[in-house]
Design an enzyme around this catalytic site. Structure first.
Site, PDB file in Angstrom:
ATOM      1  N   GLY A 172      42.732 -41.483  -4.331  1.00  0.00           N
ATOM      2  CA  GLY A 172      41.892 -40.203  -4.137  1.00  0.00           C
ATOM      3  C   GLY A 172      41.189 -39.810  -5.371  1.00  0.00           C
ATOM      4  N   ILE A 173      41.230 -38.533  -5.744  1.00  0.00           N
ATOM      5  CA  ILE A 173      40.123 -38.066  -6.873  1.00  0.00           C
ATOM      6  C   ILE A 173      40.670 -38.637  -8.357  1.00  0.00           C
ATOM      7  CG2 ILE A 173      39.609 -36.110  -8.148  1.00  0.00           C
ATOM      8  CD1 ILE A 173      39.702 -34.604  -5.428  1.00  0.00           C
ATOM      9  N   GLY A 174      41.968 -38.670  -8.399  1.00  0.00           N
ATOM     10  CA  GLY A 174      42.732 -39.133  -9.593  1.00  0.00           C
ATOM     11  C   GLY A 174      42.081 -40.684 -10.067  1.00  0.00           C
TER      12      GLY A 174
ATOM     13  N   TYR B 276      50.700 -23.237  -0.861  1.00  0.00           N
ATOM     14  CA  TYR B 276      49.738 -23.869  -1.471  1.00  0.00           C
ATOM     15  C   TYR B 276      48.612 -23.355  -2.527  1.00  0.00           C
ATOM     16  CZ  TYR B 276      46.110 -27.637  -2.121  1.00  0.00           C
ATOM     17  OH  TYR B 276      45.133 -28.365  -2.774  1.00  0.00           O
TER      18      TYR B 276
END
Length: 366
Positions: A20-22, A172
């Protein structure tokens, strides 16, 4: 901050970097010449990610750091201890790792797992590495938040960190609001040492964070996420911007919030700058102008109207950017975060109680 900021040759730690974004953030920063440390719980997946980065950027300086499991405070302590043993600098810490739709459970310190992973874990990691960040100044801490922080509610620090508290509006969103409160308090406490902190809303991104959701894995929402939400590479753009670009200051007006999208936000009581970055439609006043949840029928109607507006804009953000080949909705801006994120009393109380839970000093140790 300095007028220029270049990550070439600087040490960057990215958490949650195996997907993902990481992963895309680590890939982008490696391509810019940064020395990237992948802070991940799955070491085998970390090695695969490092291999991918080296294939895309031959000669990239990327390595897999010690195992980091944010759900386990002992693992966080072990990671920080091993990192500091190397006596290396730390110029950028990207607290990207996060989760949603986790099963009920408690951490070693008795904190709900989702709160531990999304909020207390990054807090603890940053505090344990604050000496390295200060010694490497100018340095940056980038906390990946979410548009959902805008309707997150935290009544008080104790309830947020306790098992009994299921935050109104959802756990969340509350953890993502906690990220922003922590970011601003970190800026207030370490900013004068050259450690700058910001929070980032990456927008609507199709990642694994939805995979355990019964709601979002059903049609038509599953189709919306898979086809209308941005791929991780695009979603990482705002995070990469925060890590690599100078944070331009613009003229500010008196009061809590500056003009939306124009620059840093003036913190009225401490006169320090607070930074929250967003991109595309997520930087529009239609999103950033939401005042948060309010009581009563009118408050409920406003919340529903904003939710519909936010969902609609999230479905337009990536398609419009893709159709215009990045000529539209590609700019990352400093924008106002949720009004609740500017509560300095709550931020200070949350900082202190978090320090107690992590068995850390309340005051910074540098």
């Amino acid at each position: 901050m300095a007028d220029t900021w270049n990550v070439q040759g600087k040490t960057v730690v990215v958490t949650g970097a195996t997907s993902g974004i990481g992963r895309e953030t680590a890939l982008a920063l490696s391509g810019m010449g940064a020395n990237v440390v992948l802070a991940v719980r799955n070491q085998a997946a970390g090695q695969e990610t490092a291999a991918i980065i080296r294939r895309v950027h031959p000669g990239a300086n990327v390595e897999v750091g010690p195992k980091l499991e944010l759900a386990q405070p002992s693992s966080i302590r072990s990671f920080a201890k091993e990192f500091q043993k190397q006596k290396r600098p730390l110029h950028v810490l990207v607290n990207n790792a996060g989760a949603n739709y986790m099963s009920d459970g408690l951490s070693e310190e008795g904190v709900p797992l989702l709160t531990q992973v999304n909020y207390l874990g990054p807090y603890m990691l940053t505090r344990l590495l604050e000496g390295s960040l200060a010694a490497s100044a100018p340095s940056r801490v980038i906390n990946v938040s979410s548009v959902t922080h805008r309707y997150g509610l935290i009544d008080n620090a104790a309830s947020f960190l306790s098992r009994s508290a299921t935050a109104v509006g959802g756990q969340y969103p509350a953890t993502k609001l906690g990220n922003v409160l922590f970011t601003y308090e970190l800026q207030r406490r370490l900013g004068h040492m050259g450690v700058q902190a910001c929070a980032v809303d990456p927008g609507a991104v199709s990642t694994n964070i939805y995979k355990d959701s019964r709601l979002f894995m059903r049609q038509p929402l599953k189709w919306l996420i898979e086809n209308l939400y941005a791929p991780p590479r695009d979603g990482a753009a705002a995070v990469v911007h925060a890590a690599t670009q100078p944070w331009q200051r613009q003229p500010r007006r008196r009061g809590l919030l500056s003009k939306q999208g124009s620059g840093p936000l003036l913190n009225q009581r401490s006169n320090s700058d607070t930074w929250f970055f967003a991109r595309g439609t997520f930087a529009w006043p239609a999103i950033t102008g939401f005042k948060g949840q309010q009581e009563g029928i009118v408050g409920s109607l406003r919340m529903q109207a904003w939710a519909i507006r936010a969902l609609s804009l999230s479905a337009l953000d990536w398609p419009l950017r893709r159709l215009t080949r990045g000529k539209y909705l590609s700019v990352t801006k400093a924008v106002p975060s949720a009004p609740a994120s500017y509560d300095q009393d709550l931020a200070a109380a949350l900082w202190d109680l978090s320090a107690d839970r992590c068995k850390l000093p309340r005051e910074v140790s540098v």
